[in-house]
Design a protein around this motif. Structure first.
Motif: not given
Ligand SMILES: NC(=O)c1ccc[n+]([C@@H]2O[C@H](COP(=O)([O-])OP(=O)(O)OC[C@H]3O[C@@H](n4cnc5c(N)ncnc54)[C@H](O)[C@@H]3O)[C@@H](O)[C@H]2O)c1
Ligand SMILES: [Zn+2]
Length: 349
Positions: A164-165, A248-252, A286-287
């Protein structure tokens, strides 16, 4: 192309397939999504000829080997021009399904059913399909639009928090590049998004789809205004790549990229301190962990080196999209390397 954003859309999909007389359906999905949503989807397709190809979850599946295997399966099972490929999954499944659809028999119809927040607000919109080649991400691909995109927010209930993040990173990006009121709405409703409140999800997915579609429609081939969608992505890609795509995933990575790029913007006097603080506080919330980019010279140089080779650069100049006001960004290609390094050192965080 139709884009439908709503809840419980499988029956609408069934009607759509009937209306357009689509009989032969080839579903591409991944193991995780297959476990959760496949049975329900197939229950709506009992009158169609259906075959399913299940990928291993994750970026590794976006490869030419897998594409070859899918071609073989399609050929062996006599799927012809009348085939419709149904993509049920996140961005990985969507990108590979779209690529197969764009190339098999010089192109067959395909339909997207995106199941991650990132795929719903970003990767299923805009027609980019493709694969990774060796260590190069999204190196092979084309522009190919689905005949329909069924975006069902109910499918998001089973996503974990980090996924979701990841989507939220891109959603906040839309607010910063185009719509300050939307940025306010999203940051005010973050908790509800994590709780998968359907009404809030519907609002934010609809608005995100509309912002991305507007930008893409003006520049389908990514040569002009579409580049504003890369806010946060210059440094974001550098971070993804530095950490080998598994920290990290892409959005992170985009969230971190937006933080560093917003600092550059403030230092250049493009935005005031109040707006700078507003963006940074919302992103940092968010992080879970403070970014831990080593501030040693070697890792800073490595990241600058990666950024310098980004395929979005023009004539060797690093291209940055930077906030210049609330809900407004501009494209720059002359940013001082010292300033980029100062930003990445992160002692201002
Ligand atoms: N084409 C574009 O314009 C574009 C834009 C942005 C990103 N991308 C691509 O998208 C990919 C990333 O997409 P992603 O973030 O969706 O990753 P993903 O497809 O790998 O999905 C993330 C994880 O969530 C799982 N999952 C998917 N739906 C689920 C559900 N409903 N419930 C529970 N688990 C679920 C998947 O199995 C996977 O493990 C990257 O390859 C990136 O390059 C493409
Ligand atoms: Zn992105």
């Amino acid at each position: 192309m139709e884009i439908i954003v709503g809840k419980d859309l499988f029956s609408k999909l069934q009607k759509f397939l009937n209306k357009y007389n689509k009989k032969s359906i080839y579903i591409i999905t991944d193991e995780n999504v297959a476990k959760i949503h496949l049975k329900s989807l197939i229950s709506y397709l009992s009158t169609f000829h259906v075959r399913v190809y299940v990928l291993k979850p994750g970026e590794k599946s976006k490869s030419l080997d897998i594409v070859e295997d899918i071609y073989e399966d399609l050929i062996e099972n006599k799927y012809d021009r009348s085939t419709t490929i149904l993509s049920l999954g996140g961005g990985v499944v969507g990108d590979i399904s779209g690529f197969v659809a764009s190339t098999y028999l010089r192109g067959v119809d395909y339909i997207q059913i995106p199941t991650t927040l990132l795929a719903q607000v970003d990767s299923s919109i805009g027609g980019k399909v493709g694969l990774d080649f060796g260590k190069y991400k999204n190196m092979i691909g084309s522009f190919y639009f689905p005949i329909a995109n069924f975006i069902d927010v109910k499918l998001l209930n089973t996503l974990d928090k980090r996924e979701l993040t990841s989507g939220l990173g891109e959603i906040i990006k839309y607010g910063i590049i185009k719509d300050y009121d939307f940025l306010k709405y999203v940051t005010k409703n973050t908790r509800r998004i994590y709780d998968c409140d359907e009404d809030v999800l519907l609002n934010i997915v609809k608005k995100s789809v509309s912002i991305k579609s507007q930008v893409v429609n003006k520049d389908e081939r990514d040569l002009g205004i579409r580049r504003i969608l890369n806010f946060g992505h210059t440094i974001g890609h550098g971070i993804e790549s530095l950490f080998g795509f598994n920290t990290y995933n892409h959005g992170e990575a985009v969230i971190l990229g937006m933080m560093y790029e917003t600092y550059i913007s403030k230092e250049m006097g493009l935005i005031d301190d109040e707006y700078f603080n507003e963006i940074i506080i919302n992103l940092i919330n968010l992080m879970p962990n403070k970014p831990n980019i080593e501030t040693g010279d070697s890792s800073l140089s490595r990241i600058i080196n990666i950024i310098s080779h980004d395929k979005k650069n023009v004539d060797g100049n690093i291209v940055f999209v930077l906030p210049v006001g609330r809900g407004e960004v501009e494209i720059f290609d002359d940013i001082d390397i010292g300033l980029i390094k100062n930003s990445l050192k992160g002692d201002w965080l």
